[in-house]
Design an enzyme around this catalytic site. Structure first.
Site, PDB file in Angstrom:
ATOM      1  N   GLY A  46      18.243  36.295 -52.147  1.00 15.14           N
ATOM      2  CA  GLY A  46      18.185  35.084 -53.015  1.00 15.14           C
ATOM      3  C   GLY A  46      19.206  34.526 -53.603  1.00 15.14           C
ATOM      4  N   THR A  79      20.474  33.735 -46.905  1.00 15.37           N
ATOM      5  CA  THR A  79      19.796  32.535 -46.593  1.00 15.37           C
ATOM      6  C   THR A  79      20.642  31.442 -47.245  1.00 15.37           C
ATOM      7  OG1 THR A  79      17.845  33.708 -46.635  1.00 15.37           O
ATOM      8  CG2 THR A  79      17.627  31.269 -46.837  1.00 15.37           C
ATOM      9  N   GLY A  89      15.484  34.221 -49.306  1.00 13.76           N
ATOM     10  CA  GLY A  89      15.621  33.021 -50.090  1.00 13.76           C
ATOM     11  C   GLY A  89      15.777  32.936 -51.659  1.00 13.76           C
ATOM     12  N   CYS A 114      13.922  46.200 -41.305  1.00 12.57           N
ATOM     13  CA  CYS A 114      13.421  45.081 -40.383  1.00 12.57           C
ATOM     14  C   CYS A 114      11.931  44.988 -40.281  1.00 12.57           C
ATOM     15  CB  CYS A 114      14.112  44.913 -39.091  1.00 12.57           C
ATOM     16  SG  CYS A 114      13.344  43.463 -38.080  1.00 12.57           S
ATOM     17  N   GLY A 157      13.151  39.212 -34.582  1.00 17.80           N
ATOM     18  CA  GLY A 157      12.825  40.555 -33.792  1.00 17.80           C
ATOM     19  C   GLY A 157      14.200  41.285 -33.409  1.00 17.80           C
ATOM     20  N   ASN A 197      19.872  50.093 -40.843  1.00 13.90           N
ATOM     21  CA  ASN A 197      18.714  49.082 -41.123  1.00 13.90           C
ATOM     22  C   ASN A 197      17.250  49.777 -41.005  1.00 13.90           C
ATOM     23  OD1 ASN A 197      16.691  47.282 -40.709  1.00 13.90           O
ATOM     24  ND2 ASN A 197      18.106  45.726 -39.346  1.00 13.90           N
ATOM     25  N   ASN A 246      11.131  34.466 -41.606  1.00 13.01           N
ATOM     26  CA  ASN A 246      11.610  34.643 -40.132  1.00 13.01           C
ATOM     27  C   ASN A 246      11.006  35.925 -39.671  1.00 13.01           C
ATOM     28  OD1 ASN A 246      13.430  37.070 -39.510  1.00 13.01           O
ATOM     29  ND2 ASN A 246      13.941  36.473 -41.698  1.00 13.01           N
TER      30      ASN A 246
END
Lengths: 260, 308
Positions: B248, B270, B221, B134, B76, B131, B73
């Site tokens: 995951g 996910t 994931g 990212c 943004g 964060n 992904n």
């Protein structure tokens, strides 16, 4: 929005690489509106990982329990998995999702490009049942790929366009649009982006209410991942939650974007 | 049977969760969508989508692509901005019986401090997740989390402006994640969450160009689980604050692996997008496991996989 395990009643290839899957899913079907969609899981493990967004093609309110029909193209591994589901298999559905078509008139013109017929049949059925007049322009590359007329709801006015001229008028669905927009108060379309781009430049529909169903890669389908955000004249909108149905004039097409 | 965990034992306010299962930032929006689908009050905590000082539109399409057992992904950091969050989201959270932890992202060290300051005293906010991981923004994000000095400076800037428990979410896109972990703990982090996504890309062979609008994206994931697990195993032995494992996790067995590796709590992202019920299934699975194994307190399992 509910997550349900539904049993497959039937699943058949009604057109080359296009399947029609029927399943009793009253929790979803009873709440759904034309233009909404479901997210369907297409594996028993993690591969393929994501659910696939599929338009609600038809709801059979008279069946008991209420049935949901999905019409889908087999385009990748997920839809191939779904195409192989047999009667009695269970599928995991999440829905109904998104905002559907907003009908405010009694003369509707529907424009379907290829698999874009999927959500428009539910709309036509609903509106014919309410006594509206519904005209459908159905376009496909060839006669073999045209949605079968006998599956359409009775009472619909049907016009056909094929790219090779093997049925109806030779050309695109949008070529027929100008002749019929005068009869309709509202236009509802579902098809590829190229079709919408042609429509947005057609003078015959300028100033009319035109709603289109958009497609995007989706992660979740219910507004949490923001993967399907598109730019509109009303700001960033999520195809899954704000759409999938948008006003044609609100969409900003790639060609229009300035700068880079 | 005790599933409750304390995520900020060294913070005066503390952050006690009724169980160790949380949603991961960026995959649960602001929690409202899940509230419609599942009983979110049965979760340990909700971590909201990263918030920035000003609203952000995010990246151009295409933002998502499926990979083998994974999801790439590049959203943004699209978000409503901190003022709207405080005005419109927090009042709803304050009525929930589940703590909400706000993930914050700045474009400068000072902005992280300012975000923490704005969230101080806001009802409905139980903690902050920094964060610095990212991978999908030009300014800030992962760049702050790749250097131990900068990550420590961000942590200090936040800690100095808030009394809320602070966890720092680390990026796996570094040579030695334990070095970053030690630096942020020294700077005052109450807990560490890891991992954020791994940087990757896809090329569309038909157009011969990168598929994602922003070229690269972050991979999440089941595909990344072994990497995340090993990093949790390493970091939990390098620092003495609680670790929140992420990457995951889709089942109770996955969650148990992270706990046994050294995680006090876990986050699911996910998997929750695919199966909204997955976090609750994990809570139930943990209960079943503890019941069948005769374990009274989940803390007994934390780090048991470590070799002597």
């Amino acid at each position: 929005m509910k997550q349900v395990l539904a049993t497959v009643l039937s699943n058949s290839e009604v057109l080359p690489d296009i399947h029609l899957l029927c399943s009793p899913a009253p929790e979803i079907a009873s709440e759904s509106m034309p233009g909404q969609f479901v997210m369907v899981r297409t594996s028993e493990d993690h591969d393929p990982l994501l659910r696939r967004p599929l338009a609600i093609h038809r709801v059979s309110p008279l069946a008991s329990p209420i049935q949901l029909a999905l019409l889908f193209s087999v385009v990748g591994r997920g839809t191939k998995w779904l195409a192989q589901c047999k009667e009695g298999d269970e599928i995991d559905l999440l829905g109904p999702l998104g905002h559907g078509f907003r009908v405010q008139s009694r003369h509707l013109l529907l424009v379907a490009g290829g698999i874009g017929i999927a959500p428009l049949v539910a709309l036509a059925e609903n509106e014919l049942a309410r006594g509206a007049h519904v005209t459908l322009i159905l376009g496909a590359p060839t006669q073999d790929q045209l949605y079968p007329a006998h599956l359409l709801p009775p009472g619909i006015e049907l016009l056909v366009a094929t790219e090779d001229g093997s049925d109806g008028q030779k050309g695109m669905a949008t070529d027929l649009l100008a002749n019929f927009t005068g009869k309709a108060d509202q236009v509802f379309a579902c098809g590829p982006v190229a079709m919408y781009e042609v429509m947005s430049s057609q003078t015959s529909i300028k100033g009319r209410s035109v709603q289109v169903s958009m497609e995007a890669r989706m992660g979740c389908g219910f507004g949490v991942c923001l993967g399907c955000a598109i730019e509109t004249r009303q700001g960033m909108k999520l195809v899954c939650q704000d759409g999938p149905v948008f006003e044609l004039e609100d969409i900003i097409w790639r060609g229009e974007k300035g700068g880079d | 049977m005790n599933l409750s965990v304390e995520l900020a034992p060294y913070n005066k306010r503390g952050l006690q969760l009724k169980n160790p299962v949380m949603t991961a930032s960026g995959t649960a929006g602001y929690g409202m969508e899940y509230a419609e689908l599942v009983d979110i009050e049965r979760l340990g905590a909700i971590v909201s989508k990263a918030i920035t000082l000003k609203p952000r539109c995010g990246n151009p399409q295409i933002r998502l692509a499926e990979t083998a057992s994974g999801l790439l992904n590049s959203i943004g950091l699209q978000n409503v901005g901190v003022d709207t969050l405080i005005k419109e989201k927090a009042p709803i959270w304050s009525t929930w019986g589940v703590p909400v932890i706000v993930n914050i992202a700045g474009e400068s060290i000072a902005e992280y401090g300012e975000l923490a300051h704005r969230l101080e005293g806001v009802a409905g906010v139980s903690g902050i997740e920094i964060n610095v991981s990212c991978p999908n923004v030009a300014m800030g994000g992962m760049e702050f989390g790749k250097s131990p000095e900068i990550a420590a400076a961000v942590t200090e800037a936040v800690k100095s402006r808030t009394t809320l428990p602070v966890m720092v979410k680390l990026t796996p896109n570094v040579t030695d994640i334990t070095e970053i972990a030690r630096a942020v703990v020294e700077a005052g982090a109450d807990a560490i969450s890891l991992i954020n996504t791994l940087t990757g890309m896809i090329i569309d062979v038909s157009t011969r160009k990168p598929l994602l609008g922003s070229v690269s994206g972050g991979l999440s994931g089941p595909a990344i689980k072994p990497i995340a697990l090993y990093m949790v195993y390493q970091v939990s032995q390098a620092v003495d604050v609680p670790i929140i494992g992420c990457g995951g996790i889709a089942s109770a067995d996955d969650a148990l692996e992270f706990i046994m590796a050294g995680a006090t709590a876990i986050q699911m992202g996910t998997a929750t997008m695919v199966n909204p019920n997955a976090p609750l299934e994990v809570v139930e699975g943990l209960e079943r496991f503890m019941d069948s194994e005769g374990i009274n307190d989940i803390a007994e399992l934390v780090g048991v996989a470590r070799l002597p």
